[in-house]
Design a protein around this motif. Structure first.
Motif, PDB file in Angstrom:
ATOM      1  N   LEU A 123       0.918  -1.284   0.046  1.00  0.00           N
ATOM      2  CA  LEU A 123       0.010   0.037  -0.008  1.00  0.00           C
ATOM      3  C   LEU A 123       0.839   1.128  -0.007  1.00  0.00           C
ATOM      4  O   LEU A 123       0.662   2.526  -0.644  1.00  0.00           O
ATOM      5  N   ASN A 126       2.045   1.909  -3.411  1.00  0.00           N
ATOM      6  CA  ASN A 126       0.820   2.576  -4.110  1.00  0.00           C
ATOM      7  C   ASN A 126       0.876   3.940  -3.928  1.00  0.00           C
ATOM      8  O   ASN A 126       0.536   4.512  -5.068  1.00  0.00           O
ATOM      9  N   ALA A 151      -2.661   5.652   2.634  1.00  0.00           N
ATOM     10  CA  ALA A 151      -2.506   4.237   2.711  1.00  0.00           C
ATOM     11  C   ALA A 151      -3.197   3.274   3.869  1.00  0.00           C
ATOM     12  O   ALA A 151      -3.448   2.250   3.839  1.00  0.00           O
TER      13      ALA A 151
END
Length: 245
Positions: A123, A126, A151
């Motif tokens: 995450l 990302n 996140a």
């Protein structure tokens, strides 16, 4: 996927929200705009019971809660349906970025620590924070802290992410990096409700824009209506001030 019916909130004699009705579909990006002090953040906080509504009903996913019949178990069930991104980040100061994101996976979802940390690392990747995952909040810029906050919200596995003015505490140079992450989420059709003063973001990203004033929803519709052909004079006046400031 979200349905709010006759939601009201009072602080003493002060009525902040007045019989709010709201529907949000799966994958929809809803942006709430309006003057400061008009109940936008209170509405958001009521949706996952950071504030307790005075009356009304909230349904998120398959969980429905009536304010007059709320109990701790029902409130917990409702809270698992959403996650919250705070304007002041609200990270644990004594935990690294990685540990902040993994915390809910370990404590709420009872995942093994190794699994939770692996998910948290993905995450953080990302949101462009891989190289900072071992840093503590005090070592991060405001924009970096807010990306960790996003996140963390993604890790909560909720049906919807609630953003409470996520860029208002940021210096101008950090705003774009946070909005970029939010646009990426929007492109993935993550259901989002965003309270913001960023009119350009609302115009570009929202499926639906809600204009609130005085504790009520004055008008809602697609961005082209709210920003280009609003039905109410109060909406037109606010948009004109906000886009020219």
């Amino acid at each position: 996927m979200i349905q709010v019916s006759q939601l009201s909130k009072q602080f003493g004699d002060h009525v902040v929200l007045k019989h709010i009705d709201l529907e949000v579909n799966q994958g929809e990006i809803v942006v709430i705009i309006g003057p400061s002090g008009t109940g936008k953040s209170t509405l958001l906080r009521c949706l996952n019971y950071l504030e307790t509504p005075t009356s009304g009903q909230i349904s998120i996913g398959d969980v429905t809660l009536n304010a007059n019949q709320a109990n701790p178990k029902a409130i917990h069930q409702l809270r698992t349906q959403s996650s919250f991104v705070f304007q002041n980040y609200a990270l644990f100061a004594n935990k690294t970025a990685l540990e902040n994101v993994a915390e809910s996976l370990i404590t709420v979802w009872q995942e093994p620590k190794a699994t939770a940390l692996a998910t948290a690392a993905t995450l953080l990747e990302n949101v462009g924070m891989t190289e900072h995952q071992q840093k503590y909040p005090a070592q991060l810029s405001g924009g970096q802290q807010q990306r960790v906050g996003i996140a963390r919200a993604m890790a909560c596995k909720g049906e919807v992410i609630l953003f409470d003015e996520p860029t208002s505490a940021l210096d101008p140079e950090w705003v774009d990096e946070v909005l970029t992450v939010m646009k990426q989420l929007a492109a993935q059709k993550q259901t989002m409700i965003v309270v913001t003063h960023e009119m350009q973001f609302a115009h570009e990203v929202a499926d639906k824009v809600i204009f609130m004033e005085g504790g009520v929803i004055v008008e809602q519709g697609p961005p082209e209506q709210i920003f280009g052909n609003a039905l109410h004079e109060r909406t037109r006046a606010f948009v004109a001030r906000a886009t020219n400031s």
